[in-house]
Design a protein around this motif. Structure first.
Motif, PDB file in Angstrom:
ATOM      1  N   PHE A 270       0.894  -6.415 -39.141  1.00  0.00           N
ATOM      2  CA  PHE A 270       0.517  -6.568 -40.544  1.00  0.00           C
ATOM      3  C   PHE A 270      -0.997  -6.725 -40.689  1.00  0.00           C
ATOM      4  CE2 PHE A 270       4.896  -7.221 -41.833  1.00  0.00           C
ATOM      5  CZ  PHE A 270       4.885  -6.878 -43.172  1.00  0.00           C
ATOM      6  N   GLY A 271      -1.619  -7.435 -39.753  1.00  0.00           N
ATOM      7  CA  GLY A 271      -3.068  -7.593 -39.796  1.00  0.00           C
ATOM      8  C   GLY A 271      -3.796  -6.271 -39.671  1.00  0.00           C
ATOM      9  N   ALA A 272      -3.317  -5.399 -38.777  1.00  0.00           N
ATOM     10  CA  ALA A 272      -3.935  -4.075 -38.624  1.00  0.00           C
ATOM     11  C   ALA A 272      -3.803  -3.259 -39.906  1.00  0.00           C
ATOM     12  CB  ALA A 272      -3.291  -3.336 -37.452  1.00  0.00           C
ATOM     13  N   ILE A 273      -2.634  -3.325 -40.523  1.00  0.00           N
ATOM     14  CA  ILE A 273      -2.429  -2.594 -41.783  1.00  0.00           C
ATOM     15  C   ILE A 273      -3.319  -3.162 -42.883  1.00  0.00           C
ATOM     16  CG2 ILE A 273      -0.761  -2.089 -43.599  1.00  0.00           C
ATOM     17  CD1 ILE A 273       1.411  -2.129 -41.394  1.00  0.00           C
ATOM     18  N   ASN A 274      -3.354  -4.486 -43.000  1.00  0.00           N
ATOM     19  CA  ASN A 274      -4.154  -5.108 -44.056  1.00  0.00           C
ATOM     20  C   ASN A 274      -5.652  -4.894 -43.842  1.00  0.00           C
ATOM     21  OD1 ASN A 274      -1.929  -5.982 -45.432  1.00  0.00           O
ATOM     22  ND2 ASN A 274      -2.011  -8.079 -44.681  1.00  0.00           N
ATOM     23  N   GLY A 275      -6.078  -4.860 -42.583  1.00  0.00           N
ATOM     24  CA  GLY A 275      -7.483  -4.564 -42.318  1.00  0.00           C
ATOM     25  C   GLY A 275      -7.853  -3.169 -42.790  1.00  0.00           C
ATOM     26  N   THR A 276      -6.984  -2.185 -42.533  1.00  0.00           N
ATOM     27  CA  THR A 276      -7.213  -0.821 -43.018  1.00  0.00           C
ATOM     28  C   THR A 276      -7.205  -0.775 -44.530  1.00  0.00           C
ATOM     29  OG1 THR A 276      -6.110   0.028 -41.030  1.00  0.00           O
ATOM     30  CG2 THR A 276      -6.377   1.553 -42.874  1.00  0.00           C
ATOM     31  N   ALA A 392       1.306 -15.681 -43.453  1.00  0.00           N
ATOM     32  CA  ALA A 392       0.710 -15.106 -44.661  1.00  0.00           C
ATOM     33  C   ALA A 392      -0.806 -15.245 -44.645  1.00  0.00           C
ATOM     34  CB  ALA A 392       1.289 -15.783 -45.898  1.00  0.00           C
ATOM     35  N   GLY A 393      -1.308 -16.406 -44.228  1.00  0.00           N
ATOM     36  CA  GLY A 393      -2.761 -16.612 -44.179  1.00  0.00           C
ATOM     37  C   GLY A 393      -3.439 -15.721 -43.165  1.00  0.00           C
ATOM     38  N   LEU A 394      -2.845 -15.601 -41.970  1.00  0.00           N
ATOM     39  CA  LEU A 394      -3.466 -14.801 -40.907  1.00  0.00           C
ATOM     40  C   LEU A 394      -3.399 -13.306 -41.216  1.00  0.00           C
ATOM     41  CD1 LEU A 394      -2.291 -16.712 -37.707  1.00  0.00           C
ATOM     42  CD2 LEU A 394      -4.578 -16.664 -38.713  1.00  0.00           C
ATOM     43  N   THR A 395      -2.312 -12.838 -41.811  1.00  0.00           N
ATOM     44  CA  THR A 395      -2.231 -11.408 -42.136  1.00  0.00           C
ATOM     45  C   THR A 395      -3.150 -11.047 -43.299  1.00  0.00           C
ATOM     46  OG1 THR A 395      -0.313 -11.827 -43.569  1.00  0.00           O
ATOM     47  CG2 THR A 395       0.129 -11.152 -41.303  1.00  0.00           C
ATOM     48  N   ASN A 396      -3.442 -12.018 -44.158  1.00  0.00           N
ATOM     49  CA  ASN A 396      -4.323 -11.769 -45.297  1.00  0.00           C
ATOM     50  C   ASN A 396      -5.799 -11.760 -44.893  1.00  0.00           C
ATOM     51  OD1 ASN A 396      -4.696 -11.430 -48.190  1.00  0.00           O
ATOM     52  ND2 ASN A 396      -5.495 -13.518 -48.204  1.00  0.00           N
ATOM     53  N   LEU A 397      -6.137 -12.432 -43.788  1.00  0.00           N
ATOM     54  CA  LEU A 397      -7.535 -12.569 -43.390  1.00  0.00           C
ATOM     55  C   LEU A 397      -8.208 -11.222 -43.103  1.00  0.00           C
ATOM     56  CD1 LEU A 397      -9.863 -14.485 -42.748  1.00  0.00           C
ATOM     57  CD2 LEU A 397      -8.981 -14.687 -40.428  1.00  0.00           C
ATOM     58  N   PRO A 398      -7.597 -10.283 -42.359  1.00  0.00           N
ATOM     59  CA  PRO A 398      -8.271  -8.997 -42.125  1.00  0.00           C
ATOM     60  C   PRO A 398      -8.585  -8.242 -43.412  1.00  0.00           C
ATOM     61  CG  PRO A 398      -6.446  -9.290 -40.602  1.00  0.00           C
ATOM     62  CD  PRO A 398      -6.340 -10.390 -41.605  1.00  0.00           C
ATOM     63  N   LEU A 429      -7.199   6.324 -46.665  1.00  0.00           N
ATOM     64  CA  LEU A 429      -6.923   5.113 -45.888  1.00  0.00           C
ATOM     65  C   LEU A 429      -5.624   4.448 -46.332  1.00  0.00           C
ATOM     66  CD1 LEU A 429     -10.499   3.559 -45.642  1.00  0.00           C
ATOM     67  CD2 LEU A 429      -9.136   4.477 -43.758  1.00  0.00           C
ATOM     68  N   GLN A 430      -5.384   4.396 -47.636  1.00  0.00           N
ATOM     69  CA  GLN A 430      -4.148   3.781 -48.108  1.00  0.00           C
ATOM     70  C   GLN A 430      -2.936   4.645 -47.778  1.00  0.00           C
ATOM     71  OE1 GLN A 430      -4.824   2.603 -52.253  1.00  0.00           O
ATOM     72  NE2 GLN A 430      -5.627   0.644 -51.521  1.00  0.00           N
ATOM     73  N   GLY A 431      -3.120   5.959 -47.743  1.00  0.00           N
ATOM     74  CA  GLY A 431      -2.050   6.816 -47.246  1.00  0.00           C
ATOM     75  C   GLY A 431      -1.762   6.549 -45.780  1.00  0.00           C
ATOM     76  N   LEU A 432      -2.811   6.267 -45.020  1.00  0.00           N
ATOM     77  CA  LEU A 432      -2.637   5.933 -43.607  1.00  0.00           C
ATOM     78  C   LEU A 432      -1.824   4.653 -43.435  1.00  0.00           C
ATOM     79  CD1 LEU A 432      -3.302   6.362 -40.595  1.00  0.00           C
ATOM     80  CD2 LEU A 432      -5.471   5.157 -40.995  1.00  0.00           C
ATOM     81  N   THR A 433      -2.022   3.692 -44.335  1.00  0.00           N
ATOM     82  CA  THR A 433      -1.247   2.447 -44.219  1.00  0.00           C
ATOM     83  C   THR A 433       0.245   2.695 -44.417  1.00  0.00           C
ATOM     84  OG1 THR A 433      -1.504   1.834 -46.571  1.00  0.00           O
ATOM     85  CG2 THR A 433      -3.192   1.062 -45.035  1.00  0.00           C
ATOM     86  N   ALA A 434       0.605   3.685 -45.245  1.00  0.00           N
ATOM     87  CA  ALA A 434       2.029   4.026 -45.394  1.00  0.00           C
ATOM     88  C   ALA A 434       2.597   4.494 -44.062  1.00  0.00           C
ATOM     89  CB  ALA A 434       2.202   5.104 -46.467  1.00  0.00           C
ATOM     90  N   ALA A 435       1.846   5.342 -43.363  1.00  0.00           N
ATOM     91  CA  ALA A 435       2.288   5.816 -42.047  1.00  0.00           C
ATOM     92  C   ALA A 435       2.346   4.663 -41.042  1.00  0.00           C
ATOM     93  CB  ALA A 435       1.348   6.915 -41.550  1.00  0.00           C
ATOM     94  N   MET A 436       1.424   3.723 -41.141  1.00  0.00           N
ATOM     95  CA  MET A 436       1.427   2.582 -40.229  1.00  0.00           C
ATOM     96  C   MET A 436       2.646   1.694 -40.451  1.00  0.00           C
ATOM     97  SD  MET A 436      -2.660   1.670 -40.411  1.00  0.00           S
ATOM     98  CE  MET A 436      -2.660   0.333 -39.191  1.00  0.00           C
ATOM     99  N   TYR A 437       2.982   1.453 -41.718  1.00  0.00           N
ATOM    100  CA  TYR A 437       4.189   0.667 -41.993  1.00  0.00           C
ATOM    101  C   TYR A 437       5.417   1.324 -41.355  1.00  0.00           C
ATOM    102  CZ  TYR A 437       2.481  -2.830 -45.338  1.00  0.00           C
ATOM    103  OH  TYR A 437       1.869  -3.913 -45.910  1.00  0.00           O
ATOM    104  N   TYR A 438       5.538   2.626 -41.553  1.00  0.00           N
ATOM    105  CA  TYR A 438       6.702   3.334 -41.010  1.00  0.00           C
ATOM    106  C   TYR A 438       6.682   3.326 -39.486  1.00  0.00           C
ATOM    107  CZ  TYR A 438      10.188   6.975 -40.283  1.00  0.00           C
ATOM    108  OH  TYR A 438      11.286   7.674 -39.858  1.00  0.00           O
TER     109      TYR A 438
END
Length: 466
Positions: A270-276, A392-398, A429-438
């Protein structure tokens, strides 16, 4: 005898009225969720007008645009640090307690803005109140240091089947309250004329109102009940197509920074996705408004009207997200909403007229509103229940960090290369996050979807979520 019959009829009437009143609320509503929704409404209302008033107020005090930038940078840095700290501390000292502390900090921020005599006071107030951290249009104000503790409490007081629906309701309340707050930003002139006071004092009146709202938030939060962390066991998720850390690894002695190995598995992804996503968010922010102005010559009133409509329109998908995720699956809802909204954002840049671009951007924001509560619900379902606020806090930080890095890049690209390039890159980049979630979470189902797959018991849970 007559008195007994009268008392019986009175009791029956009272029962009928109580039953009718209960029908006005959804089945998942309870006292604690009602208090949490009220707190979100107050918070989003205040942030809705502060995000607009603060830059103008700072300018009226005689400070230039550079100081406005410093002020919002201080707010963003404080928000990132506090979000991580609140997440880590609230799983140890109580999520409700940290929400009360954050509410009291907003009281101090309102007082400091109202009585500010120097830029240092404004900067400290902005940091304490994390002014301007409202999130993207349609997101329901789901950004800020209160977010990890609030998110964990919402999940704690929701059933698995209703969790996504409740997060959608939370976003809806935030969207509507934020829209009302944005309208309140026009009130200083009316206050000044009505009470025959200087305009600057009318601005200060709204900062005092923000301080009073902070007191109300603390009072609303205080009665919320909270279960001891150790009494709520983790419900492991089903991994259909890939492996994840086994539940046996969830031993207290093996925790790192308060998280088990299994929770870290999800938090890092989740951190990698949120950072992107944060890098993309930083490229949007105020640059979308600037792009509409520079590309089409749109006026401030036209853009304000567009964002008001977007925020109200986003309320509908927020109310529908629970039903959609039950039908399509929570992860599928996240992936599809993210991919479709990214496509509409990219199309926005290609539109030849303001109306066409505004329509594309509005559709993007409304569709994108689905993924916010679905993402929040999914994370809360997949990590250990006793570690939800920390996760939640750690995933939000990136997201907070990368959203600070990308605005200078966006400004350079918009100024020196092409005005629409930062928005196009954000869409990619936000399209990339969709692929990352999947790619990261394909086949990992939250507990309520496992129950639904199990047959009749799942159908019962589904009905209770309506």
């Amino acid at each position: 005898m007559a008195r007994a019959r009268y008392a019986l009829r009175s009791a029956e009437r009272f029962k009928d009225r109580a039953t009718h009143a209960m029908k006005l609320f959804p089945a998942w509503m309870n006292r604690d969720l009602g208090l949490l929704l009220t707190g979100r409404a107050l918070r989003s209302l205040v942030q809705g007008y502060l995000a607009i008033l603060v830059p103008i107020y700072v300018a009226k005090l005689g400070f230039d645009a550079l100081h406005v930038g410093y002020l919002f940078t201080a707010s963003a840095v404080a928000s990132a640090a506090l979000a991580a700290a609140v997440g880590f501390l609230s799983d140890r000292f109580g999520r409700r307690n940290l929400l009360i502390v954050i509410s009291l900090m907003s009281v101090a921020a309102g007082v400091m803005f109202a009585k500010a005599t120097s830029f240092a006071m404004l900067a400290v107030g902005a940091a304490l109140g994390t002014v301007g951290r409202t999130g993207p249009a349609g997101a329901g104000g789901s950004v800020g240091p209160y977010f990890p503790a609030e998110q964990a409490l919402i999940a704690e007081h929701s059933s698995d089947a209703a969790r996504t629906t409740v997060f959608g309701a939370l976003a809806f309340v935030g969207v509507v309250a934020g829209a009302v707050g944005a309208l309140m930003a026009a009130s200083p002139h009316a206050i000044s004329a009505l009470f025959a006071i200087p305009l600057l004092d009318a601005y200060r009146a709204l900062f005092w109102t923000a301080a009073a709202a902070g007191v109300a938030m603390a009072l609303v939060t205080f009665p919320i009940s909270e279960h001891p962390r150790e009494t709520v066991p983790c419900e492991p998720a089903r991994a259909a197509h890939r492996s994840e850390p086994a539940p046996a690894d969830n031993r207290a002695g093996r925790k790192v920074l308060g998280l088990s190995r299994r929770s870290w598995w999800f938090v890092l992804r989740f951190g990698a996705i949120n950072g992107t996503n944060g890098f993309a968010v930083g490229m949007l922010g105020p640059f979308v408004v600037y792009w509409f102005y520079r590309r089409f010559g749109a006026s401030a009133s036209e853009i304000a009207g567009l964002f008001f409509v977007i925020n109200l329109a986003a309320g509908l998908p927020n109310l529908m997200v629970g039903r959609i995720s039950r039908q399509a699956g929570t992860l599928n809802t996240i992936v599809v909403a993210r991919a479709v909204s990214s496509a509409f954002l990219l199309a926005t840049v290609l539109m030849p007229t303001y109306l066409m671009a505004a329509f594309m951007y509005a559709v993007r924001s409304v569709v994108g509103a689905l993924w916010v509560p679905a993402r929040q619900s999914y994370l809360m379902a997949m990590v250990d229940r006793s570690e939800r606020a920390t996760a939640a806090g750690l995933t939000n930080l990136p997201l907070q960090v990368t959203s600070l890095v990308s605005p200078p890049v966006a400004g350079f690209l918009m100024q020196e290369v092409a005005p629409g390039l930062p928005i196009a890159l954000a869409a990619i980049l936000q399209g990339l996050t969709a692929a990352m979630y999947y790619g990261f979470f394909r086949g990992l189902n939250p507990p309520e979807e496992q129950a639904t797959a199990g047959g009749p018991s799942g159908e019962g849970e589904k009905r209770r979520a309506e």
